[in-house]
Design an enzyme around this catalytic site. Structure first.
Site, short mmCIF file in Angstrom:
data_model
loop_
_atom_site.label_atom_id
_atom_site.label_comp_id
_atom_site.label_asym_id
_atom_site.label_seq_id
_atom_site.Cartn_x
_atom_site.Cartn_y
_atom_site.Cartn_z
N CYS A 1 12.21 8.47 -20.26
CA CYS A 1 13.59 8.81 -19.94
C CYS A 1 14.53 7.62 -20.16
CB CYS A 1 13.75 9.33 -18.52
SG CYS A 1 15.39 10.09 -18.34
N CYS B 1 17.87 14.74 -22.11
CA CYS B 1 18.15 13.73 -21.10
C CYS B 1 19.44 14.10 -20.37
CB CYS B 1 18.28 12.37 -21.78
SG CYS B 1 18.47 11.04 -20.59
C1 LIG Z 1 13.17 7.54 -12.91
C2 LIG Z 1 12.75 8.59 -13.89
C3 LIG Z 1 13.66 9.52 -14.32
C4 LIG Z 1 13.29 10.49 -15.24
N1 LIG Z 1 14.22 11.42 -15.61
C5 LIG Z 1 13.87 12.42 -16.43
C6 LIG Z 1 14.80 13.47 -16.73
O1 LIG Z 1 15.93 13.49 -16.24
N2 LIG Z 1 14.40 14.44 -17.56
C7 LIG Z 1 13.15 14.47 -18.11
O2 LIG Z 1 12.84 15.40 -18.85
N3 LIG Z 1 12.25 13.48 -17.85
C8 LIG Z 1 12.57 12.47 -17.03
N4 LIG Z 1 11.65 11.49 -16.72
C9 LIG Z 1 10.40 11.38 -17.51
C10 LIG Z 1 9.28 12.33 -17.11
O3 LIG Z 1 9.02 12.27 -15.74
C11 LIG Z 1 8.03 11.97 -17.91
O4 LIG Z 1 8.36 11.90 -19.28
C12 LIG Z 1 6.92 13.01 -17.72
O5 LIG Z 1 6.48 13.00 -16.38
C13 LIG Z 1 5.76 12.73 -18.66
O6 LIG Z 1 4.66 13.57 -18.37
P1 LIG Z 1 3.17 13.08 -18.68
O7 LIG Z 1 2.28 14.17 -18.28
O8 LIG Z 1 3.10 12.57 -20.07
O9 LIG Z 1 2.96 11.81 -17.75
P2 LIG Z 1 2.92 11.78 -16.15
O10 LIG Z 1 3.68 12.93 -15.59
O11 LIG Z 1 3.35 10.41 -15.76
O12 LIG Z 1 1.38 12.02 -15.82
C14 LIG Z 1 0.35 11.13 -16.21
C15 LIG Z 1 -0.81 11.38 -15.26
O13 LIG Z 1 -1.97 10.72 -15.74
C16 LIG Z 1 -2.66 10.19 -14.62
N5 LIG Z 1 -3.50 9.09 -15.07
C17 LIG Z 1 -3.13 7.89 -15.54
N6 LIG Z 1 -4.22 7.15 -15.85
C18 LIG Z 1 -5.29 7.94 -15.56
C19 LIG Z 1 -6.69 7.76 -15.68
N7 LIG Z 1 -7.22 6.62 -16.13
N8 LIG Z 1 -7.51 8.78 -15.31
C20 LIG Z 1 -7.01 9.97 -14.87
N9 LIG Z 1 -5.68 10.19 -14.74
C21 LIG Z 1 -4.84 9.18 -15.07
C22 LIG Z 1 -1.57 9.74 -13.67
O14 LIG Z 1 -2.07 9.64 -12.36
C23 LIG Z 1 -0.55 10.86 -13.86
O15 LIG Z 1 -0.73 11.89 -12.93
C24 LIG Z 1 11.97 10.52 -15.76
C25 LIG Z 1 11.03 9.59 -15.32
C26 LIG Z 1 11.40 8.64 -14.38
C27 LIG Z 1 10.38 7.65 -13.89
#
Ligand SMILES: Cc1cc2nc3c(=O)[nH]c(=O)nc-3n(C[C@H](O)[C@H](O)[C@H](O)COP(=O)(O)OP(=O)(O)OC[C@H]3O[C@@H](n4cnc5c(N)ncnc54)[C@H](O)[C@@H]3O)c2cc1C
Length: 467
Positions: free
Chosen positions: A218, A396
């Site tokens: 983000c 965004c």
């Molecule tokens: C402050 C902030 C604001 C944001 N604002 C927005 C917004 O307005 N709009 C938007 O669309 N997005 C936004 N985002 C971004 C969005 O939250 C992420 O892009 C999204 O969560 C990505 O999903 P993901 O599944 O790739 O990763 P995540 O949701 O981070 O999940 C990754 C998972 O993998 C697990 N993991 C890590 N390592 C291991 C391991 N070795 N073994 C097993 N599990 C593991 C973690 O525990 C976690 O649960 C924001 C993020 C933040 C921090």
């Protein structure tokens, strides 16, 4: 740019800018202990690591999903429909799952941290096996994953959804600096409420916001909290005692020109100070000083005395992906950008922040990717070629105040790909309600249940003759 800086020459070729006459120095030795306490910040949900006593030494699943964040739970729900619940497992160590986009509002006091979290158990699709462990190693040559409790899990198909890693420790003085007041970060559970505290405690001086010199999730969030802080300081009558400063490593305010132009208008109107190509390298939290390097003039540093500091940490690939044969040269999951299949291992797929898809890393992108990935895998199961193409859709919601949002939506080419037939570069109250009230519902009840694959942008509907 308000004139709060004075310049002094340190060493030949090294210019240090000292704000408000405060000098430099080293901070004292709490680093190791604090590192231990805050070390889990990099992975937002790693603090509740739990090793299940029930897991056997070997397991096998037709579909194995690594990570139970936004992408992992979403794909777990979708894969249950394709493979049957008993054939799907999700590996995720954390007891709690957080909707991270709401943390922008938590840092500004507009939502509570508790409202952003639910138990992983309540979100795990029923019947799907939750392996409550941390992945330690992936070996795609033997279709094997090892977890931190020694369990080996073999798979026929693998989806990698491990997110990215935060690196506060790459900034000198952090994470131990968070033990001091006046500093916060919306990027982790441990530090997001500290942002709100720092904002409430603001009296007078510099309110400083940073953007690191790495890819981030983000990319709008580092500046959203600046606009909200500015609004809060106006509301509480302190704005005339504040200099609001945004120091970004980027050469632009926002990557997409249409929205960047609108943001520059806001920045000028609200007298926010934007410094491009400035990278935070050190925090001296005991003296409330932040040190920045000037990326265009190597060796030149600037020290800013702050009354409030919001840190966006450097970020990088998940180490498990980075250390596996699945990674590209830079450590990200190496995917085909059209169908989300791995470039070398055809039974491996990926989604979200851990991937090298050349688009902005957001939850909205994960939603759009989930529909394409679902389709890709269902075609492969029928021995058909993947046909649905991911266009890089990402979004965004640029929160510019407590009741206003510019809704940026765009594709791989940086072209706006907007959902509504209105000018989305304009600040709108309705978009704020979308972000604060509607999107969380769609997330918990639609996306994570595998029922919602993101908005259908207006341009696509027009293209399909469905306007
Ligand atoms: C402050 C902030 C604001 C944001 N604002 C927005 C917004 O307005 N709009 C938007 O669309 N997005 C936004 N985002 C971004 C969005 O939250 C992420 O892009 C999204 O969560 C990505 O999903 P993901 O599944 O790739 O990763 P995540 O949701 O981070 O999940 C990754 C998972 O993998 C697990 N993991 C890590 N390592 C291991 C391991 N070795 N073994 C097993 N599990 C593991 C973690 O525990 C976690 O649960 C924001 C993020 C933040 C921090």
């Amino acid at each position: 740019m308000s004139g709060v800086a004075s310049r002094s020459q340190c060493t030949p070729g090294t210019t240090t800018t000292v704000f408000a006459g405060i000098g430099q120095g080293e901070i004292g030795g709490t680093r190791t202990a604090a590192m231990h306490r805050l070390q889990k910040i990099p992975s937002i949900v790693m603090s509740h690591i739990h090793t299940s006593a029930q897991v056997s030494a070997h397991m096998h699943y037709k579909m194995l999903v690594l990570g139970g964040g936004s992408g992992g739970i979403t794909m777990g729900a979708r894969m249950k429909r394709l493979f049957g619940a008993e054939n799907v497992a999700v590996v995720e160590p954390s007891e709690m799952h957080y909707y991270q986009p709401i943390w922008t509002l938590v840092g500004a006091g507009a939502k509570t941290l508790a409202s952003s979290g639910r138990s992983t158990e309540s979100l795990m699709p029923s019947g799907v096996k939750w392996v409550k462990s941390k992945v330690q190693e992936i070996n795609p040559n033997t279709n094997t994953v090892k977890t931190d409790d020694g369990t080996e899990i073999t798979y026929e198909y693998l989806i990698v959804a491990l997110g990215l890693e935060l690196h506060f420790e790459k900034i000198k003085g952090l994470p131990e600096g968070f033990e001091h007041p006046k500093i916060g970060s919306n990027y982790s559970i441990q530090t997001v409420e500290k942002t709100w505290k720092a904002l409430q405690d603001f009296k007078e001086g510099n309110a400083v916001f940073t953007f690191p010199n790495t890819p981030v999730k983000c990319a709008g969030a580092p500046q959203k909290i600046m606009y909200l802080s500015d609004a809060y300081l106006r509301k509480t009558g302190k704005r005339n005692k504040a200099t609001v400063i945004y120091n970004t490593s980027l050469p632009v305010l926002f990557g997409i020109k249409k929205y960047a132009d609108a943001l520059w208008d806001i920045v000028r109107e609200r007298e926010l100070q934007i410094n491009l190509r400035r990278n935070l390298i050190e925090v001296r939290a005991d003296r409330q000083e932040a040190v920045f390097e000037n990326l265009d003039y190597p060796g030149e540093t600037t020290v800013i005395e702050y009354e409030m500091l919001h840190v966006t940490p450097p970020m990088g690939p998940n180490p498990v992906v980075q250390n596996s044969p699945l990674s590209d040269g830079a450590g990200w999951l190496d995917l085909n950008k059209d169908n989300l299949q791995h470039n070398k291992y055809p039974n491996v797929f990926g989604i979200g922040d851990c991937t090298n898809l050349p688009t902005a890393k957001t939850g909205a992108a994960v939603a759009a990717q989930s529909g394409v990935l679902h389709r890709t895998i269902s075609r492969i199961l029928k021995n058909q070629k993947p046909d649905k193409i991911y266009d890089g859709y990402t979004s965004c919601p640029l929160v510019t105040g407590y009741k206003s949002v510019i809704l940026a939506e765009f594709d791989y080419n940086g072209q706006p790909l907007e959902t509504f037939p209105i000018n989305q570069a304009k600040e709108r109250r309705i978009m704020y309600h979308m972000k604060a009230d509607v999107m969380p519902h769609l997330y918990w009840h639609g996306m994570l249940r595998g029922l919602w694959g993101g908005p259908a942008p207006y341009r696509k509907l027009m293209h399909l003759g469905m306007k």
